[in-house]
Design a protein around this motif. Sequence first.
Motif, short mmCIF file in Angstrom:
data_model
loop_
_atom_site.label_atom_id
_atom_site.label_comp_id
_atom_site.label_asym_id
_atom_site.label_seq_id
_atom_site.Cartn_x
_atom_site.Cartn_y
_atom_site.Cartn_z
N GLU A 1 -1.01 9.76 3.19
CA GLU A 1 -1.35 8.38 3.54
C GLU A 1 -0.10 7.50 3.59
N ALA A 2 0.80 7.72 2.64
CA ALA A 2 2.03 6.94 2.62
C ALA A 2 2.87 7.22 3.86
N ALA B 1 0.83 -1.21 0.00
CA ALA B 1 0.00 0.00 0.00
C ALA B 1 0.86 1.25 0.00
N PHE B 2 1.97 1.23 0.74
CA PHE B 2 2.87 2.40 0.73
C PHE B 2 3.43 2.64 -0.66
N SER C 1 0.84 3.94 -3.08
CA SER C 1 0.00 5.05 -2.63
C SER C 1 0.10 6.23 -3.59
N ASN D 1 -1.14 9.13 -2.51
CA ASN D 1 -1.27 10.26 -1.58
C ASN D 1 -0.10 10.23 -0.61
N SER E 1 2.62 6.93 -8.30
CA SER E 1 2.79 6.03 -7.16
C SER E 1 4.06 6.39 -6.41
#
Length: 776
Positions: free
Chosen positions: A577-578, A568-569, A572, A574, A640
């Motif tokens: 969020e990361a 997810a990192f 990401s 955003n 990303s």
Amino acid sequence: MSRIDSLSVRAKILSVMFFAALIRLFPLSFLLSDGRVTFVSYDSYYHMRSILYTTQHFPEHILFDSYINYPLGFDISWPPLYDMLISLVALIVGLGNPDISTIELVAALFPVVVGTLSMVPLYFVASTLFGHRVGLYSIVVFAVMPIHLMVSMFGATDHHVAEVLLSTTAFALFILSLKRGADSDVWGKLTKNGPMEFIVSPSVVFAIGAGITLAVSVLTWTGSPIFIGLFALYVPVQFALDIKSKRNSGYLLVSSCIMYLAALIFTIPFVVIMLREGYELSAAFISWFHVLYLLSMLGFTLICWIAAYIIGNKGKWWHYLFAIIFLIVIMIFGTKSLAPAFSSNIFSGIGYLLGFDDILSTISEALPLFWDQYGNFTLSSVWSGFGLFFLFAFASILLILQKEKPSKNPDMAFFVIWSAIIFFLALQQRRFMYLLSINVAVLSGYLMGQMHSWLLPEAVKEHVGKPKKVQTRPNKMPLMLVFGMLLLPGFLISTAVVSNPSVMPSDWQETLDWMKDSTPKTSYYDDPQQTPEYGILSWWDFGNWIIYRSQRPVVTNNFQPAIQETAAFFLSQNETEASNILDERNVRYIATDISMVKGKFFSIAKLAGEDYSSFFDEETIIEGSSTMTRKVENEKFKNSMLVKLHVYDGSGSGHYRLLYESNTTVTKDPEVKYVKIFEHVQGVTIRGKAQPGETVYGATTLVSNRGRQFDYYNSAVADEEGIYNLALAYSTQGDTSSTYAILPYTVIGDKSRSSKKIDVTESDVQNGEILILDLV
């Protein structure tokens, strides 16, 4: 008679083993340098972490490692015997105080020794079933079997090679027990001659040996229940065959029950010693699960025998099979009701073996044998693992079913069922090809034995009134040419395997050495019960490398903890969020490499819950009269975090800066290096006035540790009151990093085109300072 024909069988076996050891030792010439070993693949490096710790604290081993799943830590489920044996040998060789070079050398040589020794039980399997000639041909094939060389060459310090030795030894002893038991009526000895003669009978001794070997496998590999269960799958089939042939099945009952009893007796003390709180009934740890599992296999064998005894006198063999299937269904539902935790472990294990797991589907070695990660049919794994031997195996199975009559020979029936089960496992996950290597070697040896008989037939002559087969003196050249052609592909593939093993690239080696020397040292590497100061985030493939080579804690490694968070990192879109993911894990550094952007991107997307195709657009290209469509990377791909970091050096983000990059250039437009290390920083915030809604850019020029010049920028949009907050990750003053800015930041608004210069200190970046700079 040629010299090789005059040698004893033992000498021939030793000659083949010596040749096999030489092949497996070949990587020593380039994997050993300056007293240090470059190990093969990924898992070898965590074995080395464990071996190093155990050698220094013998006989203690790592039960919990704070350097994995940082900062939570991770309970290590690997059974300790394999690493403990290597540590013990290192202590003996190093006279009680071995240095790191001695430990690494012993660990690198260990798989060569174990792999070579695997030829002994292999020979006994093949020769017991098909004779000495097939036994010799089988170990010749095994000596050059590519897939086995991958797990037994110098530096391949993983437990897979021990799995092959232990499973083959257990199967060989069980086959010998079946054969001796059926031939000597071991059941009759028990009922007629008393227990003492029964206990010392070869069948019982071999069964005890098989059981002890199974127990040792429990202490060596988490997946050992595969071997234990394989016998239980064979037992009802053989009972059915015995009913059909009107054969007394006492030998089968003795061999199976004695084996399981021996395994049970040998396992229980180790369970008592090694049982961990919270894992009392876990298949992933040495626990009471293994005791219950062995008891269930023993009970199942007895039930099968009772059913065979009842049905054998009154019914037919296929009645028995239906009865056993019915009993299995009842046992499954009964176990789920009465022992749900035990049942859950079994079904989880079966699901794991069958590949019913999203994480497994992203691991190359866990892919189905004939399909790649994209679902395309492929023969590449079969060819690289077996060469032509895989085809020989199929031809041999047909010959065996036709000529050897497995239904009338219990040992032959066991081999066929053993081969079918291991082939099924390899079909589900190609990682099990190394277990299948034994079966393929025996089957290939059998085919070569048949070809020997066809090309060099034995003549029957009268000798003192009795017919006797004698070997004539035909021309052996055709046989040698045929066998040379059969063995050559496997030998050539094996030569490539040992010449180009899957090792850590030099770019990673130099990067991890830099990380160890140039980043703040973390505590508790030798006391992994306590939590170190910060963690490293990279893709799981590289976790073991970082732990061993750099001695730094990681969020995820080859045990795959926190793998969804990591994915997810990297994908990401955003930055906030990361960064939240990293803040929760207290991550200070991120390591990326080009394979994450290219080949591993599919797996990262899948584990992040993203549609891989959403990162690409289709582009139509017209060349003359032909039209073709190709996928091109779109804005989602470029936005990303992974691509922002590795391709664009953190541009477009305000909290990540490049510290180090390796030497190899993989693309030139833009210029991208193989491996990069980034630091997660607070970042400085430039705040000021601009026109409302105006996009404000901050940019500077930097030089990397390799002398590569690149531009870094980030942007922010001013609010309706004209206030902008621009986050920047690099300092322009006071930074002692090997990657440094050569110009102050230029801050410019896209509407007013008003621009100003500003310098940022290292303290500003580390402490998250706010600097005021008005553009209007």
